[in-house]
Scaffold this motif. Structure first.
Motif, PDB file in Angstrom:
ATOM      1  N   ASP A   1      -0.223  57.050  18.895  1.00  0.00           N
ATOM      2  CA  ASP A   1       0.299  56.106  19.891  1.00  0.00           C
ATOM      3  C   ASP A   1       1.331  56.771  20.811  1.00  0.00           C
ATOM      4  OD1 ASP A   1       2.334  56.482  18.125  1.00  0.00           O
ATOM      5  OD2 ASP A   1       2.716  54.347  17.732  1.00  0.00           O
TER       6      ASP A   1
ATOM      7  N   HIS B   1       5.307  48.711  25.532  1.00  0.00           N
ATOM      8  CA  HIS B   1       4.186  47.914  25.044  1.00  0.00           C
ATOM      9  C   HIS B   1       2.967  48.189  25.921  1.00  0.00           C
ATOM     10  CE1 HIS B   1       7.953  45.865  23.919  1.00  0.00           C
ATOM     11  NE2 HIS B   1       7.303  45.521  22.789  1.00  0.00           N
ATOM     12  N   LYS B   2       1.807  48.238  25.267  1.00  0.00           N
ATOM     13  CA  LYS B   2       0.601  48.620  25.985  1.00  0.00           C
ATOM     14  C   LYS B   2       0.192  47.591  27.035  1.00  0.00           C
ATOM     15  CE  LYS B   2      -1.363  51.221  22.112  1.00  0.00           C
ATOM     16  NZ  LYS B   2      -2.481  51.305  21.117  1.00  0.00           N
TER      17      LYS B   2
ATOM     18  N   ASP C   1       7.356  44.432  18.620  1.00  0.00           N
ATOM     19  CA  ASP C   1       7.668  45.848  18.478  1.00  0.00           C
ATOM     20  C   ASP C   1       6.863  46.655  19.478  1.00  0.00           C
ATOM     21  OD1 ASP C   1       9.364  45.271  16.389  1.00  0.00           O
ATOM     22  OD2 ASP C   1       7.815  45.599  14.845  1.00  0.00           O
ATOM     23  N   SER C   2       7.443  47.757  19.912  1.00  0.00           N
ATOM     24  CA  SER C   2       6.718  48.631  20.841  1.00  0.00           C
ATOM     25  C   SER C   2       5.515  49.234  20.140  1.00  0.00           C
ATOM     26  CB  SER C   2       7.635  49.733  21.360  1.00  0.00           C
ATOM     27  OG  SER C   2       8.049  50.570  20.301  1.00  0.00           O
ATOM     28  N   ASP C   3       4.418  49.405  20.924  1.00  0.00           N
ATOM     29  CA  ASP C   3       3.206  49.942  20.334  1.00  0.00           C
ATOM     30  C   ASP C   3       2.705  51.205  21.044  1.00  0.00           C
ATOM     31  OD1 ASP C   3       2.476  48.756  22.667  1.00  0.00           O
ATOM     32  OD2 ASP C   3       1.052  47.356  21.796  1.00  0.00           O
TER      33      ASP C   3
ATOM     34  N   SER D   1      -5.703  56.812  21.548  1.00  0.00           N
ATOM     35  CA  SER D   1      -6.265  56.080  20.416  1.00  0.00           C
ATOM     36  C   SER D   1      -7.405  56.856  19.774  1.00  0.00           C
ATOM     37  CB  SER D   1      -6.753  54.707  20.860  1.00  0.00           C
ATOM     38  OG  SER D   1      -7.824  54.838  21.802  1.00  0.00           O
TER      39      SER D   1
END
Length: 571
Positions: free
Chosen positions: A67, A43-44, A28-30, A62
């Motif tokens: 996010d 995605h990071k 999953d995208s974060d 953060s």
């Protein structure tokens, strides 16, 4: 067109509606990144491995316990960011001349440098620019066009300067050594456009000196100015080719309609001022820009409100090439401006004439004669002239520019025809500009039958027609005189007396052969002459009164009126 492919993985970016994009993955995208109006769910890890800026932005997010990241000032917008993001994922992306400027600026913004990852995006783009783009003429032109929308980033990254250096270097190459592809299918400009452009047929496989003009003229005015400035300052390009580039640029970008010119006055003003700034220096000896082009450019500069210094430069340039102008080009301007141009031409002519050697070998008297004919034709065709403007403009032309007064006579006749309300004194003022002795036989014949001319002028015309017909020594005396017909009364009387004495001697010696000069005159002119001076057509002592411009009325008023009714005018 050259291109470069980066990455090897398939493109898995998909869209969820118009403004949402995401990378398809098992994870999953974060991180959610908002770039303008488009949202990316990514995605990071791939981003942080390639971008130092993304590392800082994610760290700041953060700390704020979120996010989501918003980027409002991304150069190149969301499209450039998407290419950079796909590169971070290792997906296949294609760079070409159309997108490389935006991607290079975006990569700089995201700090995709070598210290973040070896062989990063900035390094690969620079390799492609130097080994591919800047070696291609067309690709460099395209990149230069794209840099304008990405200022100041493209300027700070030296992309603009490097493109200009590449383009100008190729322009200055000897045409015989050109091996790259270029465009050369320029359309001819119509006669109603700002510039009339004519191209000679080119031999096949012969590269012309102006091969570069069409492509460079696709640039916006600021980039065009920088390219031409570099080429011009090199001193290696023919000024004629530079002038041609400027003419074509004006034809390419200036709108044809007056409405469009004025509605977009600001941009058109910049264009005109830039073109005038870049014009090669004009002089009488060498012509790089035609007078027609300069006059039309002057008209546009007035319409768009160009700076006064720009208009003054154009007036000066036009005055130097006035002898090449056409009446049609002059007629688009107000008479006050034409007066300024002619006045400046005459002032320069006076200065030039002081250097006899220069005038003899470079200019010659033809320039002055051409301007004299031009102004006479302008006076004849401009229906907006007032009496004072007609007289003032006519008087700017010196006698040396009018060895023959046929053109001036035509202008005067046309003016009187269009202004039937003129008084006798106004007609006298007009006709005082003309020396009837400088009319040709054809013009004299027309004038002798012209009912618009004052009777006194007609008498003068008939008198000098008679002298020419007699072939007497008086004719030689008259022909050699350059002084106007209008003189002081004392001088008129002395001149007339001399002419009569010479006339008597001439008739004494030629009467046997010719039977009297009056018999050589056209029959209609002779009848008018005899009605004004009774005496069977012979020149009596009263001829001195005619030649001296006496203000006495003719002795037979009724016959004068009759003769004027019989005259006609050729319109």
């Amino acid at each position: 067109m050259k291109f470069m492919k980066l990455g090897s993985k398939p493109d898995t970016f998909e869209s969820d509606g118009k403004f949402v994009k995401y990378a398809v993955s098992d994870l999953d995208s974060d991180v959610t990144i908002h770039v303008g109006e488009v949202t990316f769910h990514l995605h990071k890890f791939p981003l942080l491995s390639k971008s130092n800026r993304m590392q800082r932005l994610v760290f700041e997010a953060s700390e704020e316990k979120t996010d989501e990241i918003t980027i409002l000032d991304m150069p190149g917008g969301y499209k450039a960011f998407e290419i950079c993001a796909k590169f971070c994922y290792g997906m296949t992306v294609t760079l070409n001349a159309y997108n490389i400027t935006a991607v290079r600026c975006a990569a700089e913004y995201l700090e995709m440098t070598e210290d973040a990852d070896r062989g990063n995006l900035i390094y690969k783009i620079e390799v492609f620019l130097n080994s591919g783009i800047f070696r291609s003429w067309k690709d460099t032109i395209i990149v230069l066009q794209t840099t304008r929308s990405l200022l100041p980033w493209s300027e700070d990254l030296k992309l603009v300067g490097r493109c200009i250096d590449s383009v100008s270097a190729k322009i200055l190459v000897n045409p015989e050594t050109i091996t790259w592809s270029y465009t050369f299918n320029r359309k001819l400009s119509g006669p109603d456009k700002i510039v009339e452009y004519h191209r000679e047929k080119r031999e096949e496989n012969v590269i012309p000196k102006d091969w570069w003009v069409e492509d460079v003229c696709e640039l916006e005015i600021d980039m065009f100015k920088r390219v031409i400035s570099v080429v011009k300052s090199s001193g290696r390009m023919n000024n004629g080719v530079i002038a041609e580039a400027l003419r074509y640029y004006v034809a390419r970008w200036l709108p044809e309609s007056m409405e469009s010119l004025t509605s977009e006055a600001s941009s058109n003003k910049d264009l005109v001022e830039t073109v005038v700034f870049l014009l090669p220096k004009v002089n009488r000896a060498m012509s790089y820009s035609s007078c027609s082009f300069l006059l039309k450019l002057l008209k546009v500069s007035i319409l768009v409100g160009a700076d006064e210094t720009v208009r003054e430069d154009l007036v000066e340039n036009v005055s130097l090439k006035l002898h090449e102008a056409s009446v049609k080009d002059l007629l688009i301007h107000e008479v006050e401006l034409v007066h300024r141009i002619v006045d400046q031409f005459m002032a320069d002519e006076k200065r030039v004439s002081e250097d006899d050697r220069y005038k003899e070998f470079v200019l010659g008297n033809g320039i002055l004669l051409s301007v004299g004919r031009l102004i006479d034709a302008y006076l004849a065709l401009n229906s907006e002239l007032t009496l004072s403007s007609f007289v003032e403009l006519s008087e700017l032309v010196p006698e040396s520019a009018r060895p023959i007064h046929d053109g001036l006579y035509k202008a005067i006749d046309t003016f009187m025809k269009e202004h039937p309300e003129l008084t006798k004194s106004e007609k006298k003022r007009l006709c005082g500009l003309m020396d009837v002795r400088k009319l040709t036989n054809e013009a004299s014949t027309h004038a002798a039958q012209n009912e618009r001319l004052p009777l006194r002028v007609v008498v003068q015309v008939l008198y000098f027609e008679q002298l020419r017909a007699n072939h007497s020594p008086v004719a030689s005396v008259v022909a050699s005189s350059h002084s106007p017909v209008e003189k002081t009364e004392e001088n008129k009387g002395e001149e007339a007396t001399k002419k009569v004495e010479l006339s008597k001697k001439s008739r004494g010696s030629k009467s046997t052969r010719s039977g009297g000069g009056a018999q050589l005159m056209p029959s209609r002119s002779r009848r008018i002459f005899e009605k004004i001076w009774p005496g069977k057509g012979e020149i009596s002592n009263k001829s001195s009164e005619v030649s001296s411009g006496s203000s006495q009325s003719p002795p037979a008023k009724s016959s004068s009126s009759s003769s004027r009714r019989r005259r006609h005018s050729i319109s």
